[in-house]
Write an enzyme that holds these catalytic residues in place. Structure first.
Site, mmCIF file in Angstrom:
data_model
loop_
_atom_site.group_PDB
_atom_site.id
_atom_site.type_symbol
_atom_site.label_atom_id
_atom_site.label_comp_id
_atom_site.label_asym_id
_atom_site.label_seq_id
_atom_site.Cartn_x
_atom_site.Cartn_y
_atom_site.Cartn_z
ATOM 1 N N GLY A 11 0.790 -1.227 0.000
ATOM 2 C CA GLY A 11 0.000 0.000 0.000
ATOM 3 C C GLY A 11 0.819 1.272 0.000
ATOM 4 N N SER A 12 2.042 1.206 -0.557
ATOM 5 C CA SER A 12 2.853 2.435 -0.551
ATOM 6 C C SER A 12 2.264 3.483 -1.499
ATOM 7 C CB SER A 12 4.307 2.132 -0.898
ATOM 8 O OG SER A 12 4.445 1.752 -2.239
ATOM 9 N N LYS A 90 -6.685 -8.473 -8.029
ATOM 10 C CA LYS A 90 -7.893 -9.133 -8.543
ATOM 11 C C LYS A 90 -8.419 -8.390 -9.758
ATOM 12 C CE LYS A 90 -8.367 -12.390 -5.631
ATOM 13 N NZ LYS A 90 -8.454 -13.768 -6.016
ATOM 14 N N ILE A 92 -11.243 -6.673 -11.948
ATOM 15 C CA ILE A 92 -12.509 -5.990 -11.663
ATOM 16 C C ILE A 92 -13.556 -6.574 -12.612
ATOM 17 C CG2 ILE A 92 -13.680 -3.740 -11.611
ATOM 18 C CD1 ILE A 92 -11.491 -3.855 -9.553
ATOM 19 N N ASN A 106 -5.392 2.305 -13.045
ATOM 20 C CA ASN A 106 -4.456 1.319 -12.517
ATOM 21 C C ASN A 106 -3.040 1.850 -12.735
ATOM 22 O OD1 ASN A 106 -3.521 -1.187 -11.469
ATOM 23 N ND2 ASN A 106 -3.088 -1.876 -13.549
ATOM 24 N N HIS A 108 0.969 0.489 -13.313
ATOM 25 C CA HIS A 108 1.741 -0.702 -13.675
ATOM 26 C C HIS A 108 3.220 -0.311 -13.716
ATOM 27 C CE1 HIS A 108 2.178 -4.675 -15.511
ATOM 28 N NE2 HIS A 108 3.081 -4.134 -16.309
ATOM 29 N N ASP A 149 -4.508 -4.936 -18.511
ATOM 30 C CA ASP A 149 -3.329 -4.112 -18.844
ATOM 31 C C ASP A 149 -3.390 -3.476 -20.238
ATOM 32 O OD1 ASP A 149 -2.064 -4.413 -16.409
ATOM 33 O OD2 ASP A 149 -0.688 -5.988 -17.070
ATOM 34 N N GLU A 178 6.378 5.857 -9.271
ATOM 35 C CA GLU A 178 4.927 5.655 -9.166
ATOM 36 C C GLU A 178 4.305 6.617 -8.155
ATOM 37 O OE1 GLU A 178 3.567 1.576 -8.623
ATOM 38 O OE2 GLU A 178 5.435 0.852 -9.459
HETATM 39 C C1 GRF Z 1 3.186 -1.264 -7.623
HETATM 40 O O1 GRF Z 1 4.442 -1.526 -8.173
HETATM 41 C C2 GRF Z 1 2.152 -1.137 -8.703
HETATM 42 O O2 GRF Z 1 2.656 -0.627 -9.900
HETATM 43 C C3 GRF Z 1 1.726 -2.562 -8.910
HETATM 44 O O3 GRF Z 1 1.721 -3.118 -7.622
HETATM 45 C C4 GRF Z 1 2.658 -2.423 -6.800
HETATM 46 C C5 GRF Z 1 1.923 -1.973 -5.579
HETATM 47 O O4 GRF Z 1 2.789 -1.464 -4.619
HETATM 48 N N1 GRF Z 1 0.463 -2.642 -9.605
HETATM 49 P P1 GRF Z 1 2.225 -0.808 -3.267
HETATM 50 O O5 GRF Z 1 1.331 -1.857 -2.595
HETATM 51 O O6 GRF Z 1 1.483 0.437 -3.618
HETATM 52 O O7 GRF Z 1 3.450 -0.545 -2.447
#
Ligand code: GRF
Length: 204
Positions: A11-12, A90, A92, A106, A108, A149, A178
């Site tokens: 959940g970062s 999961k 959707i 999303n 990625h 994706d 991200e």
């Molecule tokens: C991230 O690298 C995101 O791109 C991918 O899953 C990871 C989630 O990281 N879909 P976090 O749980 O937000 O730390």
């Protein structure tokens, strides 16, 4: 906008979005957090920030339809404008994608359409990127459609791959990217009108 963040892992990205909200970088608010994993760090972060949070897993329901019903009722109750997938493992349901058309994002950790699709999750993505000999990678925020994706790209940020980089160092580097990119994408949805044509996103 009212945001619902769906996460399965640490959940970062959720943390980064909450921080962007606190520092005024975005005006949207995370009002709901849902995880399919009771041990997800995202549920903890939500708790610490007094954000309503739910552990919702398909296993708790007899049918997928019942799961979707509960999921949709939460989205409605919290008046969700935008759904943010942040490491949600999961799929959707297509019925929900239809209702929230062009309102599900999303992130990625690669430059889609490269290194997306089946088996491309977690560390496997970075291993595949390095194995390919690519000298760039990055992160992509895209709209979610019914093809995994394959939704239209909203924002992308490239990084150079240095010599001697390993999958874990690349993962960490991209995760930091991200954390900036996701709030920027949310900002776009706050300030612009979103148009999707031929699988391309346009902002007015
Ligand atoms: C991230 O690298 C995101 O791109 C991918 O899953 C990871 C989630 O990281 N879909 P976090 O749980 O937000 O730390």
């Amino acid at each position: 906008m009212n945001l619902c963040v769906l996460a399965s892992g640490s959940g970062s990205n959720l943390k980064a979005i909450i921080n962007a909200q606190k520092s005024g970088k975005i005006t949207s608010k995370v009002v709901l957090v849902i995880s399919n994993n009771s041990a997800s760090g995202a549920l903890n972060t939500a708790k610490q920030n007094r954000i309503p949070h739910y552990h919702l897993s398909g296993k708790q329901f007899k049918t997928e339809a019942e799961f979707n019903k509960k999921f949709l009722s939460l989205l409605k109750r919290f008046k969700i404008d935008l759904i943010i997938l942040a490491g949600y493992m999961k799929m959707i349901n297509p019925a929900i994608i239809k209702i929230y058309k062009n309102r599900i994002l999303n992130i990625h950790p690669a430059l889609l359409p490269a290194f997306g699709g089946k088996g491309m999750y977690g560390i496997y993505i970075h291993e595949a990127v390095l194995k390919s000999g690519a000298d760039v990678s990055g992160a992509t925020v895209h709209l979610v459609n019914e093809h995994y994706d394959k939704g239209p790209v909203v924002l992308q940020k490239k990084i150079k791959i240095k010599k001697g980089e390993d999958a874990e160092s690349l993962r960490k580097k991209i995760l930091r990217v991200e954390h900036k990119l996701y709030p920027e994408a949310i900002k776009l949805f706050e300030s612009k009108k979103v148009l999707v044509k031929n699988n391309k996103v346009y902002f007015n």
